[in-house]
Write a protein that holds these residues in place. Structure first.
Motif, mmCIF file in Angstrom:
data_model
loop_
_atom_site.group_PDB
_atom_site.id
_atom_site.type_symbol
_atom_site.label_atom_id
_atom_site.label_comp_id
_atom_site.label_asym_id
_atom_site.label_seq_id
_atom_site.Cartn_x
_atom_site.Cartn_y
_atom_site.Cartn_z
ATOM 1 N N ILE A 1 -6.466 6.389 2.616
ATOM 2 C CA ILE A 1 -6.180 5.670 1.378
ATOM 3 C C ILE A 1 -6.177 6.660 0.215
ATOM 4 C CG2 ILE A 1 -6.889 3.738 -0.106
ATOM 5 C CD1 ILE A 1 -6.383 2.879 2.827
ATOM 6 N N GLY B 1 2.712 -1.934 6.148
ATOM 7 C CA GLY B 1 1.531 -2.007 7.005
ATOM 8 C C GLY B 1 0.423 -2.805 6.371
ATOM 9 N N PRO C 1 0.827 -1.220 0.000
ATOM 10 C CA PRO C 1 0.000 0.000 0.000
ATOM 11 C C PRO C 1 0.855 1.261 0.000
ATOM 12 C CG PRO C 1 0.247 -0.789 2.234
ATOM 13 C CD PRO C 1 1.011 -1.768 1.352
ATOM 14 N N ALA C 2 0.197 2.392 -0.201
ATOM 15 C CA ALA C 2 0.811 3.706 0.027
ATOM 16 C C ALA C 2 -0.158 4.441 0.950
ATOM 17 C CB ALA C 2 1.010 4.443 -1.284
ATOM 18 N N PHE C 3 -0.132 4.037 2.230
ATOM 19 C CA PHE C 3 -1.043 4.649 3.205
ATOM 20 C C PHE C 3 -0.557 6.050 3.568
ATOM 21 C CE2 PHE C 3 -1.731 0.123 5.091
ATOM 22 C CZ PHE C 3 -2.827 -0.109 4.280
#
Lengths: 188, 188
Positions: free
Chosen positions: A70, A36, A15-17
């Protein structure tokens, strides 16, 4: 034939939280976290790993809260930016053109422009060396209206989340390849 | 305008990891894990959350090792299958048409058909209620030859990983939207 790459931090998808918190002076700050994911179903928990040297580490420890936001594909440059500068030097919300909204549920801001946000209370931490896992109890998830999909799922194309390719680039999510807890039944 | 969904386990993107281990009788087994991700850079660690009632929990605890295997879109039915049956009832490798390869580095098998596999030693565990995080120290990552991308990254289209939409379906990864640690510089 498989080739050894050594002990590297690769996995797919990543992801790219955008992790948001109030810094010790009360100013909203964000950082990008690719390390994460969801950590447990009950209580619902999400984990993000943060280096103890980061401003976000001090911020989350002080407030015992954070949000996981998100970003969608339109926010790719903002998500990248939040990972390459420090909130100690710049106001990342302002520079990235993002809006901090005060959560009513936890002591952390969330990012108005993100289609999905998770409001979390700090539940546990685990020191793993370079990074400390910050495990948040999910208090609420908020999604833009109109993103409802089938059942409890959200519409993936509507969310349009970023996928991070470690060492490389960001991608969008593509076509559906089948229903979960269904397509595997053909193999039973 | 955002709408509250309650305390649910939603995040984007989520993985569909195939976690492989030897069960207490020495037989290779797999399970699907969507709760997990990279956990630290040094030592390189990955986390997968597993319910203590699962055969894989006992297997990983007994051998102190597991592998994380990245299924591609062609393996969507196999990945789904491994999440809906128990290794206590069926030989999931055989039923899903997958090949268990003995790792030379850790006491766990990996999945030959997966384009990327991470061989891990159990490093730490953290009980979070319904799930326990199994944190693996990444000993080696193996990828199919020909997947090398730019720099240290792998070619995303070549890996063709699955993305899990919680409560919904599996997706492929789509188009690139920009280079990491680069596109954000326009906002500096």
């Amino acid at each position: 034939m498989k080739k050894s790459l050594g002990a590297v931090t690769l996995a797919f998808p990543l992801p790219a939280f955008l992790v948001a918190s109030y810094d010790p002076s009360g100013r909203p700050n964000i950082m990008t976290a690719a390390w994460g994911g969801i950590a447990s179903s009950d209580p619902p928990c999400i984990s993000v790993s943060i280096r103890p040297s980061r401003l976000s580490y001090d911020s989350i420890m002080a407030n015992r809260a954070f949000t996981v936001n998100i970003p969608n594909a339109r926010l790719a440059a903002a998500a990248d930016f939040a990972g390459i500068v420090s909130g100690r030097q710049v106001d990342k919300f302002a520079k990235a053109g993002l809006t901090a909204v005060k959560s009513d549920l936890v002591k952390a801001p969330y990012v108005a422009e993100c289609p999905v946000v998770l409001e979390c209370e700090l539940y546990k931490t685990l020191d793993l060396g370079a990074h400390t896992m910050m495990i948040g109890k999910i208090i609420d998830v908020k999604a833009e209206e109109g993103l409802a999909g089938e059942g409890s799922a959200l519409d993936m194309a509507g969310v349009d989340p970023l996928v991070f390719n470690s060492g490389g680039d960001y991608h969008r999510v593509g076509a559906s390849v089948g229903k979960a807890f269904a397509i595997g039944k053909t193999l039973k």
